[in-house]
Write an enzyme that holds these catalytic residues in place. Structure first.
Site, PDB file in Angstrom:
ATOM      1  N   TYR A 153       0.843  -1.208   0.000  1.00  0.00           N
ATOM      2  CA  TYR A 153       0.000   0.000   0.000  1.00  0.00           C
ATOM      3  C   TYR A 153       0.877   1.257   0.000  1.00  0.00           C
ATOM      4  O   TYR A 153       0.673   2.165  -0.809  1.00  0.00           O
ATOM      5  CB  TYR A 153      -0.916  -0.011   1.231  1.00  0.00           C
TER       6      TYR A 153
HETATM    7  N1  NAD Z   1      -9.776   5.764   4.407  1.00  0.00           N
HETATM    8  C1  NAD Z   1      -8.524   6.128   4.670  1.00  0.00           C
HETATM    9  O1  NAD Z   1      -8.075   6.164   5.819  1.00  0.00           O
HETATM   10  C2  NAD Z   1      -7.612   6.566   3.550  1.00  0.00           C
HETATM   11  C3  NAD Z   1      -6.426   7.219   3.867  1.00  0.00           C
HETATM   12  C4  NAD Z   1      -5.560   7.619   2.843  1.00  0.00           C
HETATM   13  C5  NAD Z   1      -5.901   7.352   1.536  1.00  0.00           C
HETATM   14  N2  NAD Z   1      -7.059   6.712   1.250  1.00  0.00           N
HETATM   15  C6  NAD Z   1      -7.353   6.431  -0.161  1.00  0.00           C
HETATM   16  O2  NAD Z   1      -8.580   7.015  -0.523  1.00  0.00           O
HETATM   17  C7  NAD Z   1      -9.190   6.244  -1.564  1.00  0.00           C
HETATM   18  C8  NAD Z   1     -10.616   5.888  -1.172  1.00  0.00           C
HETATM   19  O3  NAD Z   1     -10.568   5.143   0.031  1.00  0.00           O
HETATM   20  P1  NAD Z   1     -11.867   4.840   0.925  1.00  0.00           P
HETATM   21  O4  NAD Z   1     -11.410   4.864   2.320  1.00  0.00           O
HETATM   22  O5  NAD Z   1     -13.013   5.685   0.496  1.00  0.00           O
HETATM   23  O6  NAD Z   1     -12.111   3.305   0.495  1.00  0.00           O
HETATM   24  P2  NAD Z   1     -13.467   2.439   0.449  1.00  0.00           P
HETATM   25  O7  NAD Z   1     -13.033   1.015   0.587  1.00  0.00           O
HETATM   26  O8  NAD Z   1     -14.493   2.965   1.390  1.00  0.00           O
HETATM   27  O9  NAD Z   1     -13.977   2.704  -1.047  1.00  0.00           O
HETATM   28  C9  NAD Z   1     -13.218   2.318  -2.145  1.00  0.00           C
HETATM   29  C10 NAD Z   1     -14.086   2.274  -3.392  1.00  0.00           C
HETATM   30  O10 NAD Z   1     -13.229   1.892  -4.482  1.00  0.00           O
HETATM   31  C11 NAD Z   1     -13.856   0.866  -5.226  1.00  0.00           C
HETATM   32  N3  NAD Z   1     -12.824   0.036  -5.849  1.00  0.00           N
HETATM   33  C12 NAD Z   1     -11.910  -0.753  -5.231  1.00  0.00           C
HETATM   34  N4  NAD Z   1     -11.159  -1.393  -6.136  1.00  0.00           N
HETATM   35  C13 NAD Z   1     -11.604  -0.995  -7.363  1.00  0.00           C
HETATM   36  C14 NAD Z   1     -11.219  -1.301  -8.690  1.00  0.00           C
HETATM   37  N5  NAD Z   1     -10.260  -2.204  -8.964  1.00  0.00           N
HETATM   38  N6  NAD Z   1     -11.876  -0.686  -9.707  1.00  0.00           N
HETATM   39  C15 NAD Z   1     -12.873   0.178  -9.453  1.00  0.00           C
HETATM   40  N7  NAD Z   1     -13.287   0.507  -8.223  1.00  0.00           N
HETATM   41  C16 NAD Z   1     -12.663  -0.083  -7.191  1.00  0.00           C
HETATM   42  C17 NAD Z   1     -14.688   0.094  -4.200  1.00  0.00           C
HETATM   43  O11 NAD Z   1     -15.723  -0.649  -4.827  1.00  0.00           O
HETATM   44  C18 NAD Z   1     -15.208   1.220  -3.312  1.00  0.00           C
HETATM   45  O12 NAD Z   1     -16.401   1.774  -3.820  1.00  0.00           O
HETATM   46  C19 NAD Z   1      -8.277   5.025  -1.763  1.00  0.00           C
HETATM   47  O13 NAD Z   1      -7.400   5.268  -2.840  1.00  0.00           O
HETATM   48  C20 NAD Z   1      -7.516   4.949  -0.468  1.00  0.00           C
HETATM   49  O14 NAD Z   1      -6.268   4.304  -0.596  1.00  0.00           O
HETATM   50  C21 NAD Z   1      -7.920   6.309   2.224  1.00  0.00           C
END
Ligand code: NAD
Length: 246
Positions: A153
């Site tokens: 990651y």
């Molecule tokens: N939540 C956190 O703490 C956090 C922190 C830093 C960065 N992020 C980043 O923010 C972004 C969103 O995270 P989140 O927390 O909302 O995640 P989440 O799991 O709540 O949502 C992720 C979404 O992406 C979709 N997805 C996953 N793989 C996919 C693929 N191969 N093709 C198309 N869609 C796909 C899923 O269906 C889901 O709707 C991510 O890139 C994550 O790495 C999150």
């Protein structure tokens, strides 16, 4: 300000979480939002709740053909594409590097890093033709600092930050700005992929001592996605409650 009337925005992974908050924010500013997600039923529900001309497309960002097809569908239906937010991502299995399988590594890199490459490659030619575009990539503070037990990651998000800087420079004279956002811990379903100890480790490092709300990330993305963001490119904006100091 930062109005987006008449513009079309693709937000990947927008069926839920941070992507959903971004989609809601951009739609409220006037954009037609394409909710692009591998969860098509969730994406369809989300797009319907946005109202207006927003719609859903099914896509797996890790598959180049799927991305190409999705972008073609968007252009056929909306006729233009102004904004791309690469938000889809997965956390992967939390484990020490020496315990990881090739599959653990490849899966996270394929979605989080290669997926951003696929979407940028599919969308940039259209933006270049129109001499306008805004691309916002959702990275992570893990890509700057490296979280233990999250090597794939962390590496994938470092790749997103570097890709953003490279592409920003490549497009700097073409009216297309490319920036990244690096959140710390945001309260979404992705945290269910991690142990409570892992989440506590990350939250403890945040000077504000709390997790972020998805809407707090969306607010920064909104500026970077707008025409008002006109002299900012190739940058990474932290939304980390003060965690990163560089
Ligand atoms: N939540 C956190 O703490 C956090 C922190 C830093 C960065 N992020 C980043 O923010 C972004 C969103 O995270 P989140 O927390 O909302 O995640 P989440 O799991 O709540 O949502 C992720 C979404 O992406 C979709 N997805 C996953 N793989 C996919 C693929 N191969 N093709 C198309 N869609 C796909 C899923 O269906 C889901 O709707 C991510 O890139 C994550 O790495 C999150």
């Amino acid at each position: 300000m930062f109005e987006l009337n008449g513009q079309t925005a693709i937000v990947t992974g927008a069926a839920t979480g941070i992507g959903e908050a971004i989609a809601r924010r951009l739609a409220a500013a006037g954009a037609i939002v394409v909710v692009a997600d591998r969860d098509f039923s969730g994406a369809t529900r989300m797009a319907a709740s946005l109202g207006g001309a927003s719609f859903a497309v099914e896509v797996d960002v890790a598959q180049p053909e799927s991305v190409q097809l999705a972008v073609e569908k968007v252009l056929a239906r909306a006729g233009r594409l102004d904004i791309l937010v690469n938000n889809a991502g997965i956390a992967g299995r939390a484990a020490s590097l020496w315990e990881l399988t090739d599959e653990d590594w490849n899966k996270v890199i394929a979605v989080n890093a290669t997926g951003v490459f696929h979407f940028c490659r599919a969308v940039v030619p259209h933006m270049r033709e129109r001499s306008y575009g805004r691309i916002v990539n959702i990275a992570s503070i893990a890509g700057k600092e490296g979280n233990p037990r999250m090597a794939p990651y962390s590496a994938s998000k470092a790749a997103v930050i570097a890709l953003t800087k490279s592409l920003g420079k490549e497009l700097a004279t073409e009216g297309i700005c490319v920036n990244a956002v690096a959140p710390a811990v945001v309260r979404t379903q992705i945290l269910e992929q991690l142990t409570p100890e892992q989440v506590a480790y990350m939250t403890d490092r945040i000077p504000m001592k709390r997790t972020a709300k998805p809407e707090e990330v969306a607010a920064v993305v909104h500026f970077l996605a707008s025409a008002d963001c006109s002299f900012v490119t190739g940058q990474c904006y932290d939304v980390s409650g003060g965690r990163a100091t560089y």
